[in-house]
Design a protein around this motif. Structure first.
Motif, PDB file in Angstrom:
ATOM      1  N   SER A   4      44.653  34.989  35.905  1.00  0.00           N
ATOM      2  CA  SER A   4      43.639  34.300  36.618  1.00  0.00           C
ATOM      3  C   SER A   4      44.111  32.963  37.102  1.00  0.00           C
ATOM      4  O   SER A   4      44.686  31.944  36.112  1.00  0.00           O
ATOM      5  CB  SER A   4      42.292  34.416  35.772  1.00  0.00           C
ATOM      6  OG  SER A   4      42.495  33.502  34.567  1.00  0.00           O
ATOM      7  N   SER A  54      33.867  50.072  38.279  1.00  0.00           N
ATOM      8  CA  SER A  54      34.144  48.805  37.428  1.00  0.00           C
ATOM      9  C   SER A  54      33.275  49.217  36.342  1.00  0.00           C
ATOM     10  O   SER A  54      32.416  49.999  36.319  1.00  0.00           O
ATOM     11  CB  SER A  54      33.357  47.419  37.984  1.00  0.00           C
ATOM     12  OG  SER A  54      34.462  46.983  38.667  1.00  0.00           O
ATOM     13  N   ARG A  60      43.505  46.784  32.944  1.00  0.00           N
ATOM     14  CA  ARG A  60      43.123  46.678  34.291  1.00  0.00           C
ATOM     15  C   ARG A  60      43.804  47.708  35.309  1.00  0.00           C
ATOM     16  O   ARG A  60      45.022  47.565  34.967  1.00  0.00           O
ATOM     17  CB  ARG A  60      43.150  45.158  34.734  1.00  0.00           C
ATOM     18  CG  ARG A  60      41.867  44.242  34.133  1.00  0.00           C
ATOM     19  CD  ARG A  60      42.394  42.903  34.561  1.00  0.00           C
ATOM     20  NE  ARG A  60      41.299  42.184  34.054  1.00  0.00           N
ATOM     21  CZ  ARG A  60      41.380  40.850  33.780  1.00  0.00           C
ATOM     22  NH1 ARG A  60      42.581  40.312  34.173  1.00  0.00           N
ATOM     23  NH2 ARG A  60      40.569  40.148  33.297  1.00  0.00           N
ATOM     24  N   ARG A 165      39.968  47.940  45.779  1.00  0.00           N
ATOM     25  CA  ARG A 165      39.596  46.446  45.526  1.00  0.00           C
ATOM     26  C   ARG A 165      38.280  46.409  45.763  1.00  0.00           C
ATOM     27  O   ARG A 165      37.523  45.742  44.727  1.00  0.00           O
ATOM     28  CB  ARG A 165      40.098  45.855  46.905  1.00  0.00           C
ATOM     29  CG  ARG A 165      39.717  44.218  47.030  1.00  0.00           C
ATOM     30  CD  ARG A 165      39.817  43.347  45.893  1.00  0.00           C
ATOM     31  NE  ARG A 165      41.088  42.772  46.223  1.00  0.00           N
ATOM     32  CZ  ARG A 165      42.285  42.216  45.509  1.00  0.00           C
ATOM     33  NH1 ARG A 165      41.823  42.095  43.989  1.00  0.00           N
ATOM     34  NH2 ARG A 165      43.339  41.477  45.960  1.00  0.00           N
ATOM     35  N   MET A 168      36.829  48.379  42.226  1.00  0.00           N
ATOM     36  CA  MET A 168      37.262  47.732  40.964  1.00  0.00           C
ATOM     37  C   MET A 168      37.850  46.143  41.219  1.00  0.00           C
ATOM     38  O   MET A 168      39.194  46.280  41.380  1.00  0.00           O
ATOM     39  CB  MET A 168      38.269  48.586  40.200  1.00  0.00           C
ATOM     40  CG  MET A 168      38.128  49.760  39.822  1.00  0.00           C
ATOM     41  SD  MET A 168      39.540  50.675  39.118  1.00  0.00           S
ATOM     42  CE  MET A 168      38.851  51.830  38.098  1.00  0.00           C
ATOM     43  N   GLU A 170      38.465  43.885  39.614  1.00  0.00           N
ATOM     44  CA  GLU A 170      39.370  43.253  38.908  1.00  0.00           C
ATOM     45  C   GLU A 170      40.917  44.009  38.705  1.00  0.00           C
ATOM     46  O   GLU A 170      41.645  43.425  38.210  1.00  0.00           O
ATOM     47  CB  GLU A 170      38.805  43.496  37.392  1.00  0.00           C
ATOM     48  CG  GLU A 170      38.990  45.107  36.880  1.00  0.00           C
ATOM     49  CD  GLU A 170      37.534  45.747  37.402  1.00  0.00           C
ATOM     50  OE1 GLU A 170      37.097  45.327  38.268  1.00  0.00           O
ATOM     51  OE2 GLU A 170      37.549  46.846  36.889  1.00  0.00           O
ATOM     52  N   ASP A 217      47.305  40.480  46.027  1.00  0.00           N
ATOM     53  CA  ASP A 217      47.325  39.377  45.096  1.00  0.00           C
ATOM     54  C   ASP A 217      48.766  38.862  44.949  1.00  0.00           C
ATOM     55  O   ASP A 217      48.970  37.774  44.629  1.00  0.00           O
ATOM     56  CB  ASP A 217      46.952  39.808  43.712  1.00  0.00           C
ATOM     57  CG  ASP A 217      45.470  40.270  43.485  1.00  0.00           C
ATOM     58  OD1 ASP A 217      44.660  39.583  44.084  1.00  0.00           O
ATOM     59  OD2 ASP A 217      45.073  41.471  43.203  1.00  0.00           O
ATOM     60  N   HIS A 239      49.083  40.831  33.295  1.00  0.00           N
ATOM     61  CA  HIS A 239      47.494  41.244  33.932  1.00  0.00           C
ATOM     62  C   HIS A 239      46.826  41.668  32.733  1.00  0.00           C
ATOM     63  O   HIS A 239      45.383  41.766  33.086  1.00  0.00           O
ATOM     64  CB  HIS A 239      47.826  42.030  35.255  1.00  0.00           C
ATOM     65  CG  HIS A 239      46.588  42.124  35.892  1.00  0.00           C
ATOM     66  ND1 HIS A 239      45.915  40.906  36.620  1.00  0.00           N
ATOM     67  CD2 HIS A 239      45.729  43.340  36.169  1.00  0.00           C
ATOM     68  CE1 HIS A 239      44.890  41.558  37.220  1.00  0.00           C
ATOM     69  NE2 HIS A 239      44.718  42.796  37.071  1.00  0.00           N
ATOM     70  N   SER A 240      47.121  42.789  31.969  1.00  0.00           N
ATOM     71  CA  SER A 240      46.326  43.470  30.910  1.00  0.00           C
ATOM     72  C   SER A 240      45.800  42.689  29.871  1.00  0.00           C
ATOM     73  O   SER A 240      44.787  43.290  29.244  1.00  0.00           O
ATOM     74  CB  SER A 240      47.288  44.776  30.411  1.00  0.00           C
ATOM     75  OG  SER A 240      48.086  44.204  29.531  1.00  0.00           O
ATOM     76  N   ARG A 242      43.169  40.020  28.160  1.00  0.00           N
ATOM     77  CA  ARG A 242      42.116  39.774  28.690  1.00  0.00           C
ATOM     78  C   ARG A 242      41.424  38.484  27.928  1.00  0.00           C
ATOM     79  O   ARG A 242      41.867  38.544  26.917  1.00  0.00           O
ATOM     80  CB  ARG A 242      40.727  40.743  28.974  1.00  0.00           C
ATOM     81  CG  ARG A 242      41.386  42.011  29.557  1.00  0.00           C
ATOM     82  CD  ARG A 242      40.418  43.000  29.595  1.00  0.00           C
ATOM     83  NE  ARG A 242      39.645  42.931  30.955  1.00  0.00           N
ATOM     84  CZ  ARG A 242      38.624  43.638  31.429  1.00  0.00           C
ATOM     85  NH1 ARG A 242      38.517  44.786  30.802  1.00  0.00           N
ATOM     86  NH2 ARG A 242      38.123  43.317  32.376  1.00  0.00           N
TER      87      ARG A 242
END
Ligand code: ADP
Ligand code: 5GP
Length: 242
Positions: A4, A54, A60, A165, A168, A170, A217, A239-240, A242
């Motif tokens: 992020s 979501s 993710r 997108r 979801m 995320e 992204d 990315h996974s 969190r």
């Protein structure tokens, strides 16, 4: 390193190893979504539905898209071989199998009536018409894998990526780009699986897909399949978390 806040990046997969830290170029803002509508007399592909799928999952979703012939299937096949821990969604399609494709491996090959049934029953996470055939992602297997925390990858077209997108937000959207337009044409023709009129349709769709790169992204340039796979795995790992 966390995902992020890093903004959008453009990575040349083959060059990145030699260059050390990945070359990062910020992608621009989104492009007009209006020019990739499904054609024909069937109902239009669904409009993106915000937040539809979501929810609190342990993982993710990652989406891989890019123009026809760029090498998406080759990357997915290499991932299947080298990274069995990644779960690759198997789409349904009304397209006929190519030589070497096996029902249930690359795709579930279905007829139009079965595809219609799945759409009507709400069984697809997303679906789209592409170059005269329909393609869709069965929702339940994807949601089950995400719930179980399994790294999950979809290889789908631009229309599908936009629906994911919306459904979801995320999800991580990865654009696979060719080293050049000439290379893309050469790969598509070199594959030798489509007649010239279908190649032309796919190239026309490819021009639209290339213009949509800023919506993603991150971009990986497919110069080396192995490098793309390593980058994808790295991205999915980061990315996974969190
Ligand atoms: P897509 O699934 O995106 O339509 P394919 O995976 O079928 O594309 O690849 C199109 C053609 O390009 C195939 O013949 C494949 O072997 C070739 N190809 C894919 N990646 C590379 C690469 N990095 N270098 C050279 N050829 C490639
Ligand atoms: P191909 O016929 O070359 O296998 O695939 C054509 C296009 O359909 C590719 O861009 C591929 O990514 C896309 N595609 C494959 N499965 C799906 C799917 O389930 N949904 C969507 N929207 N596109 C898909």
């Amino acid at each position: 390193m966390s995902w992020s806040g890093e903004g959008r990046h453009h990575l040349t997969a083959a060059a990145s190893a030699a260059e050390g830290p990945a070359r990062a170029v910020r992608n621009g803002s989104g492009t007009d979504a209006g020019d990739l509508q499904p054609r024909g007399d069937r109902p239009e592909a669904p409009a993106p539905r915000p937040g539809r799928f979501s929810g609190p999952t342990g993982n993710r979703l990652t989406v891989l898209s890019g123009p026809s012939g760029v090498g998406k299937s080759t990357v997915v096949a290499e991932l299947r071989r080298t990274h069995p821990e990644v779960w690759l969604s198997v789409s349904v399609t009304t397209r006929k199998p190519r030589p070497g494709e096996t029902d249930g491996v690359e795709y579930h090959f279905v007829d139009g009536a079965e595809f219609d049934r799945m759409v009507a029953a709400g069984e697809l996470l997303e679906w789209a018409e592409f170059a005269g055939n329909r393609y869709g992602t069965p929702a339940r297997p994807v949601l089950e894998r995400l719930e179980a925390g399994v790294p999950t990858l979809l290889e789908i077209d631009l229309q599908g990526a936009r629906q994911v997108r919306a459904a979801m937000p995320e999800a991580l959207l990865v654009f696979l780009a060719p080293p050049s337009w000439e290379v893309l044409e050469a790969r598509l023709r070199g594959r030798g699986t489509e007649p010239e009129d279908v190649i032309e349709r796919r190239l026309a769709a490819g021009r639209v897909e290339m213009a949509a790169e800023p919506e993603f992204d991150i971009t990986l340039v497919n110069t080396s399949v192995q490098e793309v796979c390593e980058r994808l795995i790295d991205l999915m790992r980061v990315h996974s978390v969190r």
